[in-house]
Design an enzyme around this catalytic site. Structure first.
Site, PDB file in Angstrom:
ATOM      1  N   SER A 158       0.856  -1.188   0.000  1.00  0.00           N
ATOM      2  CA  SER A 158       0.000   0.000   0.000  1.00  0.00           C
ATOM      3  C   SER A 158       0.886   1.229   0.000  1.00  0.00           C
ATOM      4  CB  SER A 158      -0.892   0.024   1.248  1.00  0.00           C
ATOM      5  OG  SER A 158      -1.579   1.255   1.368  1.00  0.00           O
ATOM      6  N   TYR A 173      -1.880  -0.554  10.441  1.00  0.00           N
ATOM      7  CA  TYR A 173      -1.941  -0.880   9.012  1.00  0.00           C
ATOM      8  C   TYR A 173      -0.723  -0.318   8.292  1.00  0.00           C
ATOM      9  CZ  TYR A 173      -3.639  -1.093   4.197  1.00  0.00           C
ATOM     10  OH  TYR A 173      -3.770  -1.347   2.850  1.00  0.00           O
ATOM     11  N   LYS A 177       2.173  -2.604   6.272  1.00  0.00           N
ATOM     12  CA  LYS A 177       2.460  -2.484   4.851  1.00  0.00           C
ATOM     13  C   LYS A 177       3.888  -2.017   4.590  1.00  0.00           C
ATOM     14  CE  LYS A 177      -1.434  -3.990   3.262  1.00  0.00           C
ATOM     15  NZ  LYS A 177      -1.497  -5.272   2.517  1.00  0.00           N
TER      16      LYS A 177
END
Length: 267
Positions: A158, A173, A177
């Site tokens: 991402s 998150y 990533k």
């Protein structure tokens, strides 16, 4: 243009029961893959996805129930894929979760660990299992240089692995990533000697079903305003990158992180 086709290749797609994983599986099929294995932890979604892809494309598509946190299940499923198809040429690690709108000071440790476990550890375990098979697979002798590759591993990372999103707080998150991107670079350096390529795709804000909920309308307006192209990305635009990385057309590319974000990270 034959280097951009996937003729004869067998691919595993984790998280292939829905969302980006399913769309990528569709694209691999359209590009000429010989067989597909869908790894997903949800029986109904996985079975439906495999059946739909098989009906739509005529390909041999198999579903395997896999929790990417479970190393034994992953190893067993990879062995079953090899037994059924005879080989594995491509792995797309698309399984993942996105904890968002969680402030760091009140972020529950259990949720943080689960985020890391699925997004990062799951990517590690699946790639490790597939790479072991690829390393043991003989490379055809006296073939062109672009055919000396044993396989391509593609991780869905991402842009959040490189920037901090706004306005939503999502430290877990983002960290997971960032780890996926660095893991791919590390694998790429180690496994290049075996003819294995490892790259990541880092999407920006995409127009997926998960983002089509009224609760995100206010945030989406901000996302679009901060994106030079002034829109969310389409899944078909992402799929093209997955096909490219899976094909021999990207034969000299490994350890790369391809950002597809409409220019969001330019500002």
């Amino acid at each position: 243009m034959r280097n951009f086709a996937l003729s004869g290749k067998v691919a595993i797609v984790t998280g292939g029961g829905r969302g980006l994983g399913y769309n990528i599986a569709q694209a691999l099929a359209e590009a000429g893959a010989r067989g597909l294995a869908i790894f997903d932890m949800q029986d109904e979604l996985g079975e439906e996805a495999a059946r739909g892809l098989c009906n739509d494309t005529g390909l041999d598509v198999q579903f395997y129930k896999v929790d990417v946190r479970d190393g034994k299940t992953i190893n067993d499923s990879v062995a079953n894929v090899i037994e059924h198809f005879g080989r594995i040429d491509v792995l797309v690690n698309a399984a993942g979760i996105a904890d968002s709108n969680l402030h760091a000071e009140t972020y529950e440790v259990s949720r943080f660990r689960n985020q890391i476990d699925i997004n990062l550890t799951g990517t590690f375990l699946t790639a490790q299992a597939v790479a072991r098979h690829m390393i043991a697979t003989p490379v055809a002798a006296a073939s062109p240089s672009c055919s000396r590759h044993r396989g391509s591993l593609i991780f869905i990372a991402s842009m959040s692995g490189s920037i901090v999103n706004y306005p939503q707080p999502q430290s877990g998150y983002n960290a997971s990533k960032a780890g996926v991107i660095q893991l791919a670079k590390s694998f790429a350096a180690e496994w290049a000697a075996y003819g294995i390529r490892v790259n990541t795709i880092s999407p920006g804000y995409m127009d997926t079903s998960l983002n089509r909920v009224p609760a995100l309308d206010a945030q989406k307006r901000i996302w679009v305003e901060r994106t030079p192209q002034a829109r969310l990305g389409g899944v078909d635009e992402l799929n093209c990158l997955a096909v490219y990385l899976a094909s021999e057309g990207s034969g000299f590319m490994t350890g790369s992180n391809l950002v597809i974000d409409g220019g969001y990270t330019c500002w």
